[in-house]
Enzyme design. Structure first.
Site, short mmCIF file in Angstrom:
data_model
loop_
_atom_site.label_atom_id
_atom_site.label_comp_id
_atom_site.label_asym_id
_atom_site.label_seq_id
_atom_site.Cartn_x
_atom_site.Cartn_y
_atom_site.Cartn_z
CG HIS A 275 -5.15 -1.55 -1.87
ND1 HIS A 275 -4.51 -0.69 -2.72
CD2 HIS A 275 -5.17 -1.76 -0.40
CE1 HIS A 275 -3.66 0.07 -2.03
NE2 HIS A 275 -3.74 -0.65 -0.98
CG ASP B 139 -6.30 -1.59 -6.11
OD1 ASP B 139 -6.50 -0.51 -5.38
OD2 ASP B 139 -4.16 -1.91 -5.22
CB CYS C 278 -0.84 0.23 1.18
SG CYS C 278 -1.80 1.45 1.13
#
Lengths: 247, 111
Positions: A216, A184, A122
């Site tokens: 994600h 995502d 991330c």
């Protein structure tokens, strides 16, 4: 696999030569062992970091995860993360200094083979990509679904993150592995494609792997985003990549 | 992604935290990954005491956050009408009007 590990919280010299805390794990034995710096994501330096570092050690790597929020005191990881967020988060410059310090710590360990890679999820993925462009002595970088590597508009930049990591792509000096979920939204497939096009046009060494049925954070077993098949394949890709470039 | 989308506002009030009530002077609002709520992204609010760093945290789905905003507005508007002395609103309530958030507990004793 290495069943016997050395795991401990350690102190290292981070950004500004400040003494900071980190979690370190390594296989028992003389080595030589390659090494990995794991960068935690914005919500905090939590149990996932400890597990990830231990996982690398289990697979024969020295690994370290720095507490980027060491200046915010002790407490539950989510509480400390909240304090850091309220303060605007850590700057890219601090993060780069901390990764550089953690890299030096790893190379100084007995048994190190001198090769060090960096990895993050991330925001940590974005930071790993940035490290690839800003820290020339790294040997590998792994960007796991890092958002804002390429920003959609300048409003995504600020004093702490003044430059999009993609703008340092020309300076990347190590192989880059990217893992992304096709569902995502940040990074979305178009951003991933454009990032890859830039790396390709610059002649950089990279591997991008995209996963259908994943969005994600598909490695995160504690969240609904977890996708076990894609995650396990991703880990295989990680160890194959590191085995190739850090040996 | 970790969005860094964060809004901060000074507040005045109290909240019940881990152990006891605490004064609160700041709210940090962000739309990002929650720690506990089962969503990819949530509207998260940390009601904090910036002196002690205590916080009362909530993580809401985007829709429930929007619903909450609307009901807070409705409650405030109705409460203002009562507590700040809108006689018309109170008479409407007492006459069986549709001021849903007015309750008899809110009616000042001088009525």
């Amino acid at each position: 696999m290495y069943r016997n590990l050395v795991c401990k919280e350690v102190l290292y010299q981070g950004h500004g030569n400040q003494t900071k805390n980190a979690y370190f794990a390594a296989p028992e034995g003389a080595g030589p062992f390659p090494a990995v710096v794991f960068i935690h994501h914005l919500p905090g330096w939590n149990e996932v970091c400890i597990e990830t570092v231990r996982r690398f050690a289990h697979h024969g790597y020295m690994a370290i995860s720095m507490n980027l929020y060491s200046a915010y005191g002790e407490g539950d990881a989510d509480d400390i993360g909240a304090r850091a967020r309220a303060d605007g988060g850590v700057s890219d410059e601090q993060m780069l200094g901390d990764v550089a310090g953690a890299t030096a710590y790893l190379r100084a360990q007995a048994g190190a083979n001198g090769k060090v890679g960096v990895m993050g999820y991330c925001s940590g993925g974005r930071q790993a990509f940035l490290c690839a462009g800003r820290l020339p002595d790294l040997d590998a970088a792994i960007d796991c679904w890092g958002g804002r590597v390429m920003v959609k508009d300048a409003s995504a930049l600020n004093a702490n993150q003044p430059v999009a990591p993609i703008d340092y792509a020309k300076d990347i000096n190590c192989p880059v592995l990217g893992l992304f979920g096709n569902d995502d939204k940040e990074p979305d497939p178009d951003q991933v494609n454009k990032t890859e096009e830039i790396l390709k046009s610059l002649g950089k060494t990279y591997e991008f792997h995209r996963y259908d049925g994943a969005g994600h954070a598909f490695f995160d077993w504690s969240r609904p985003s977890y996708r076990p098949e894609q995650a396990m394949d991703g880990w295989k890709k990680i160890f194959a990549f590191l085995g190739k470039h850090l040996a | 992604m970790c969005s860094y989308i964060t809004e901060i506002v000074a507040i005045s009030g109290s909240g019940k935290g881990r152990n006891d009530w605490t004064p609160l002077d700041k709210a940090v609002i962000y739309y990002d990954h929650p720690v506990h709520a089962p969503f990819d992204h949530a509207l998260n609010i940390d009601f904090t005491n910036s002196v002690t760093n205590e916080r009362v945290a909530v993580e809401l789905s985007a829709q429930s956050a929007r619903d909450l905003i609307a009901r807070i507005e409705a409650a405030l508007n109705s409460g203002d009408a009562v507590h700040l002395g809108s006689q018309d609103a109170i008479r409407q309530k007492l006459a069986g009007g549709r001021q849903a958030d007015l309750t008899t507990e809110h009616v000042p004793p001088f009525i």
